[in-house]
Design a protein around this motif. Structure first.
Motif, PDB file in Angstrom:
ATOM      1  N   THR A   1     -94.952 -22.317  25.685  1.00  0.00           N
ATOM      2  CA  THR A   1     -93.907 -21.603  24.962  1.00  0.00           C
ATOM      3  C   THR A   1     -92.614 -21.643  25.764  1.00  0.00           C
ATOM      4  OG1 THR A   1     -94.364 -19.475  26.021  1.00  0.00           O
ATOM      5  CG2 THR A   1     -95.657 -20.033  24.044  1.00  0.00           C
ATOM      6  N   PHE A   2     -91.496 -21.373  25.095  1.00  0.00           N
ATOM      7  CA  PHE A   2     -90.230 -21.363  25.839  1.00  0.00           C
ATOM      8  C   PHE A   2     -90.214 -20.246  26.872  1.00  0.00           C
ATOM      9  CE2 PHE A   2     -88.689 -18.113  22.828  1.00  0.00           C
ATOM     10  CZ  PHE A   2     -87.871 -17.328  23.627  1.00  0.00           C
ATOM     11  N   GLU A   3     -90.908 -19.144  26.582  1.00  0.00           N
ATOM     12  CA  GLU A   3     -90.978 -18.054  27.561  1.00  0.00           C
ATOM     13  C   GLU A   3     -91.688 -18.506  28.834  1.00  0.00           C
ATOM     14  OE1 GLU A   3     -91.379 -15.903  23.471  1.00  0.00           O
ATOM     15  OE2 GLU A   3     -92.000 -17.810  24.370  1.00  0.00           O
TER      16      GLU A   3
ATOM     17  N   ARG B   1     -87.155 -30.829  28.647  1.00  0.00           N
ATOM     18  CA  ARG B   1     -88.103 -31.939  28.795  1.00  0.00           C
ATOM     19  C   ARG B   1     -89.513 -31.427  29.046  1.00  0.00           C
ATOM     20  NH1 ARG B   1     -83.685 -33.536  27.883  1.00  0.00           N
ATOM     21  NH2 ARG B   1     -84.558 -32.998  25.866  1.00  0.00           N
ATOM     22  N   ALA B   2     -89.640 -30.274  29.727  1.00  0.00           N
ATOM     23  CA  ALA B   2     -90.971 -29.687  29.948  1.00  0.00           C
ATOM     24  C   ALA B   2     -91.602 -29.280  28.622  1.00  0.00           C
ATOM     25  CB  ALA B   2     -90.881 -28.494  30.890  1.00  0.00           C
ATOM     26  N   MET B   3     -90.796 -28.681  27.757  1.00  0.00           N
ATOM     27  CA  MET B   3     -91.318 -28.302  26.437  1.00  0.00           C
ATOM     28  C   MET B   3     -91.644 -29.542  25.604  1.00  0.00           C
ATOM     29  SD  MET B   3     -89.308 -24.783  25.391  1.00  0.00           S
ATOM     30  CE  MET B   3     -87.613 -25.285  25.693  1.00  0.00           C
TER      31      MET B   3
ATOM     32  N   GLU C   1     -83.403 -17.910  23.951  1.00  0.00           N
ATOM     33  CA  GLU C   1     -83.957 -19.140  23.385  1.00  0.00           C
ATOM     34  C   GLU C   1     -82.833 -20.119  23.015  1.00  0.00           C
ATOM     35  OE1 GLU C   1     -87.262 -20.530  20.051  1.00  0.00           O
ATOM     36  OE2 GLU C   1     -86.288 -18.571  19.859  1.00  0.00           O
ATOM     37  N   LYS C   2     -81.771 -19.598  22.435  1.00  0.00           N
ATOM     38  CA  LYS C   2     -80.635 -20.461  22.095  1.00  0.00           C
ATOM     39  C   LYS C   2     -80.015 -21.066  23.355  1.00  0.00           C
ATOM     40  CE  LYS C   2     -78.953 -18.738  17.624  1.00  0.00           C
ATOM     41  NZ  LYS C   2     -78.731 -20.074  17.027  1.00  0.00           N
TER      42      LYS C   2
END
Length: 465
Positions: free
Chosen positions: A371-373, A352-354, A429-430
């Motif tokens: 970014t996901f990182e 939800r943040a992304m 990431e997955k």
């Protein structure tokens, strides 16, 4: 003592309880994601990380740190360790109705659903059932540290602390304080009652000497607390050097009412600042409508923000501009905010943040999307920084507690299908986008395994269920 005996003594004192070999992923203040390939990580008997070294130096490290190479735990090809996740804002009693009651905005939601449910927690049997389940569920979903709101009931709040301790979760637990603007008849306290019971809660919890569970001073929010109560709570936190948690600028109507209730204050943040409730051990949930001036005050005082994106959207409160908060160098972590947020998993908060960041990008194509990182860091190291616990947990550094998740992307029956051998960054990431509790095969808190692959909460050493 001769040199030989001194060497043997050093090896004995440095002996490790567990050693793992494989891939570790974590964040540092300088790097949103650092991948450590084929490393050896040793955990002392006190649960702290003893060493991190190159897997090729197995023999050398085994001699130095006193472990048997054949007893090293080897991670599989699709496995990695990541730091345990930190939930910086969760309402434990609201887990009772999580996933429902999301049809009203914040203030109406509180009076219609939240306060009537929380009023029932004077019943310790109910509290035991709900609190046991929320601690088990969050641990199973990889939350190694949780910052809990309980209710106004002291004994039930103490019970939540005991349950978190018994299951081995690192936790801050707060007895909620509120002395006005509550329409629910059976869920009220006076200013004096709130202060007296808060002091009793703090004293009794500190007296338990739980190693990982501490009290947090908890004014619900400025709307439900008189100035007198806020002043008393600020003094109590200062005198006992305690953490503080509350809510701020979640909803536009709330911000307007706070301005009317506290006309002498320049802003919502200034209300808390006036009563000594903004400190470097303060975490404030939401902050959707904080101004630049307020964020400067957060930076100056060291206070932090808990980003609760599921709740912000579910209660239609607003969308936090995380990039703006980070640009102001304000500490920020993620929260589930059960039950305003419907999921007890911080993986949902990551997603939800992304999503929220991408919504801001839809509004402004020049926006610097997270970014996901970066969001991974918020879920781990960022959360520990927000709770001022980053000297103890949040990443894999020698001397810190081993709070960790063993993740298997290819777990049998899990939600992720693998078609080829992928690099660790892709595996992470997955997991963040697709994974769930089935991929979390082990959970460690302070070196103790509290969840194992059979999906049952484990008891090891001093953890008694």
């Amino acid at each position: 003592m001769d040199h030989t005996k001194m060497a043997n003594s050093h090896r004995a004192s440095a002996a490790t309880a567990r050693v793992f070999r494989g891939t570790f992923v974590h964040s540092t203040p300088q790097m949103a994601l650092q991948v450590l390939d084929d490393v050896l990580l040793g955990v002392n008997t006190d649960g702290k990380i003893a060493f991190i070294g190159n897997g090729a130096e197995l023999d050398k490290l085994s001699q130095k740190f006193g472990f048997v190479p054949s007893e090293v735990t080897q991670l599989a090809q699709h496995e990695f360790f990541m730091p345990g996740m930190v939930d910086t804002h969760i309402h434990a009693p609201q887990y009772m109705y999580a996933g429902t009651a999301l049809d009203l905005p914040l203030l109406q939601w509180l009076n219609t659903y939240t306060f009537p449910v929380e009023a029932h927690f004077k019943d310790l049997e109910l509290a035991k059932r709900v609190y046991t389940q929320v601690v088990k569920r969050t641990l199973r979903n990889g939350t190694t540290t949780a910052c809990y709101f309980a209710t106004i009931h002291t004994d039930a709040s103490l019970l939540l602390a005991q349950i978190a301790n018994d299951f081995g979760q690192r936790a801050l637990v707060g007895k909620v304080c509120m002395d006005r603007n509550n329409t629910v008849k059976d869920y009220k306290e006076t200013c004096q009652e709130s202060q007296d019971e808060t002091c009793r809660f703090i004293a009794e919890l500190l007296n338990k000497k739980y190693p990982l569970v501490k009290p947090v001073v908890t004014p619900r929010f400025a709307l439900s607390c008189s100035g007198a109560l806020l002043a008393q709570l600020g003094a109590t936190a200062k005198n006992n050097n305690l953490h503080i948690q509350s809510h701020i600028s979640e909803n536009a109507e709330e911000v307007k009412l706070v301005k009317e209730l506290f006309p002498e204050s320049k802003s919502y943040a200034d209300v808390y600042h006036k009563y000594n409730l903004l400190t470097d051990k303060t975490v404030m949930a939401h902050g959707c409508h904080l101004t630049d001036e307020e964020l400067l005050l957060f930076k100056e005082t060291g206070a932090s923000v808990s980003h609760c994106p599921n709740s912000n959207i579910s209660l239609i409160s607003g969308i936090l501009d995380v990039r703006k908060v980070l640009n102001h160098e304000v500490k920020l972590g993620l929260g589930t905010d059960i039950a305003g947020g419907y999921s007890a998993s911080l993986l949902d908060s990551v997603r939800r943040a992304m999503d929220s960041s991408k919504v801001l990008t839809l509004r402004d194509p020049e926006y610097n999307t997270l970014t996901f990182e970066e969001v991974f860091r918020l879920a781990t190291l960022g959360g520990s920084q927000a709770l001022s616990l980053d000297d103890q947990t949040g990443n894999f550094e020698v001397g810190k507690d081993f709070d960790a998740l063993r993740v298997n992307i290819a777990a049998p029956g899990g939600p992720i299908d693998m078609f080829q051998c992928e690099k660790p960054k892709i595996l992470l990431e997955k997991f963040l986008n697709l994974g769930d509790d089935r991929n979390i095969v082990e959970v460690y808190v302070a070196g103790k395994r509290v969840v194992a692959a059979d999906s049952k909460i484990q008891q090891e050493d001093h953890f008694k269920l």
